[in-house]
Design a protein around this motif. Structure first.
Motif, short mmCIF file in Angstrom:
data_model
loop_
_atom_site.label_atom_id
_atom_site.label_comp_id
_atom_site.label_asym_id
_atom_site.label_seq_id
_atom_site.Cartn_x
_atom_site.Cartn_y
_atom_site.Cartn_z
N VAL A 6 -4.42 97.69 63.20
CA VAL A 6 -3.17 96.95 63.14
C VAL A 6 -2.50 97.05 64.50
N SER A 7 -2.09 95.92 65.04
CA SER A 7 -1.39 95.95 66.33
C SER A 7 0.11 96.03 66.10
N VAL A 8 0.84 96.42 67.13
CA VAL A 8 2.28 96.50 67.04
C VAL A 8 2.87 95.13 66.74
N ARG A 9 2.29 94.08 67.30
CA ARG A 9 2.80 92.73 67.05
C ARG A 9 2.58 92.31 65.60
N GLN A 10 1.59 92.87 64.95
CA GLN A 10 1.31 92.47 63.58
C GLN A 10 2.24 93.14 62.58
N VAL A 11 2.50 94.41 62.76
CA VAL A 11 3.29 95.13 61.77
C VAL A 11 4.26 96.07 62.47
N ALA A 12 5.51 95.98 62.13
CA ALA A 12 6.48 96.98 62.57
C ALA A 12 7.66 96.90 61.62
N ALA A 13 8.13 98.03 61.17
CA ALA A 13 9.29 98.06 60.30
C ALA A 13 10.50 98.40 61.16
N LEU A 14 11.44 97.51 61.22
CA LEU A 14 12.61 97.71 62.08
C LEU A 14 13.52 98.81 61.58
N ILE A 15 13.61 98.96 60.30
CA ILE A 15 14.68 99.75 59.74
C ILE A 15 14.49 101.24 59.96
N ARG A 16 13.38 101.80 59.58
CA ARG A 16 13.18 103.23 59.70
C ARG A 16 11.93 103.58 60.51
N HIS A 56 13.43 92.59 56.22
CA HIS A 56 14.72 93.29 56.21
C HIS A 56 15.00 93.75 54.78
N ASN A 57 14.78 95.03 54.55
CA ASN A 57 14.86 95.59 53.20
C ASN A 57 15.95 96.66 53.12
N ALA A 58 16.91 96.61 54.03
CA ALA A 58 17.99 97.60 54.02
C ALA A 58 19.14 97.10 53.16
N GLY A 59 19.86 98.03 52.61
CA GLY A 59 21.03 97.63 51.84
C GLY A 59 21.70 98.82 51.19
N LEU A 60 22.93 98.63 50.85
CA LEU A 60 23.73 99.65 50.17
C LEU A 60 23.91 99.22 48.72
N THR A 61 23.59 100.11 47.79
CA THR A 61 23.70 99.76 46.37
C THR A 61 24.85 100.48 45.67
N LYS A 62 25.34 101.57 46.27
CA LYS A 62 26.44 102.32 45.64
C LYS A 62 27.40 102.78 46.72
N LYS A 93 8.45 84.68 61.06
CA LYS A 93 9.09 84.58 59.74
C LYS A 93 9.94 85.83 59.53
N PHE A 94 11.11 85.63 58.93
CA PHE A 94 12.04 86.72 58.60
C PHE A 94 12.14 86.74 57.08
N LEU A 95 11.88 87.90 56.49
CA LEU A 95 11.96 88.03 55.04
C LEU A 95 13.14 88.92 54.69
N LEU A 96 14.08 88.38 53.94
CA LEU A 96 15.25 89.13 53.50
C LEU A 96 15.05 89.54 52.05
N MET A 97 15.06 90.85 51.83
CA MET A 97 15.04 91.35 50.46
C MET A 97 16.48 91.38 50.00
N SER A 98 16.82 90.45 49.12
CA SER A 98 18.18 90.35 48.62
C SER A 98 18.23 91.04 47.26
N SER A 99 18.83 90.39 46.30
CA SER A 99 18.96 90.99 44.98
C SER A 99 19.18 89.91 43.95
N LEU A 100 18.68 90.14 42.77
CA LEU A 100 18.95 89.24 41.65
C LEU A 100 20.46 89.17 41.39
N SER A 101 21.18 90.21 41.82
CA SER A 101 22.64 90.27 41.66
C SER A 101 23.36 89.19 42.43
N SER A 102 22.71 88.58 43.40
CA SER A 102 23.36 87.55 44.21
C SER A 102 23.32 86.17 43.55
N TYR A 103 22.63 86.07 42.42
CA TYR A 103 22.40 84.78 41.80
C TYR A 103 23.53 84.39 40.86
N GLY A 104 24.33 83.44 41.29
CA GLY A 104 25.33 82.77 40.46
C GLY A 104 26.17 83.68 39.59
#
Length: 175
Positions: A6-16, A56-62, A93-104
């Motif tokens: 795996v190259s650095v360009r292929q996979v890197a997790a920004l958050i941790r 992007h899988n960061a977030g505060l839940t409590k 591509k940017f993937l945002l992990m959101s939440s079902l809680s954001s739906y309507g």
């Protein structure tokens, strides 16, 4: 590159974590400071090249202070998007992990609203293509709130919150 590497360009997790060569290294990012975050990302790009994909899988839940939901979930997402663009680190591509809680209607909590605010910011940017995922409720060995609810229902008590019936699905995750 050999098959399976795996190259650095292929996979890197920004958050941790960032994968550099075959080693993981901790990289703390300053998401609340857009200028510092931009500089951090620009340094990484100079050394390793840009990411192809960002999850992007960061977030505060409590939190005790609901303003923290908007600061962490919405503003830090906006800071990351702007810093990626400003640092020359525009992913394919940017993937945002959101939440079902954001739906309507249904989850009118500040958590759900803050995740929706992050989604809307992403929808209005023009830097790179994106995908938004809204995972369902997750429970398993490390999760305590759903576990407590499940134990209560199992023992004959169903503690519903509010007057509106809730429809929710769950997924069991071991880790």
């Amino acid at each position: 590159m050999k098959p399976g590497q795996v190259s650095v360009r292929q996979v890197a997790a920004l958050i941790r974590l960032s994968l550099v060569g075959s080693e993981m290294c901790i990289r703390d990012r300053k998401y609340s400071d857009r200028e510092s975050l931009t500089a951090q990302l620009a340094d990484f790009v100079r050394e390793h090249g840009p990411w192809d994909y960002v999850i992007h899988n960061a977030g505060l839940t409590k939190t005790l202070d609901k303003r923290n939901f908007y600061r962490i979930n919405a503003q830090n997402t906006a800071n990351l998007i702007e810093a990626l663009a400003a640092s020359g680190c525009k992913p394919e591509k940017f993937l945002l992990m959101s939440s079902l809680s954001s739906y309507g209607r249904g989850d009118e909590t500040d958590y759900g609203k803050s995740k929706l605010e992050a989604e809307n910011y992403l929808r209005h940017q023009s830097y790179f293509p994106y995908v938004i995922l809204r995972p369902t409720g997750v429970y398993g060995p490390g999760e305590k709130d759903y576990f407590m609810e499940i134990k209560s229902v199992k023992s004959g008590f169903d503690f519903a919150v509010g007057f509106t019936p809730q429809r929710i699905t769950f997924i069991y995750v071991k880790d």
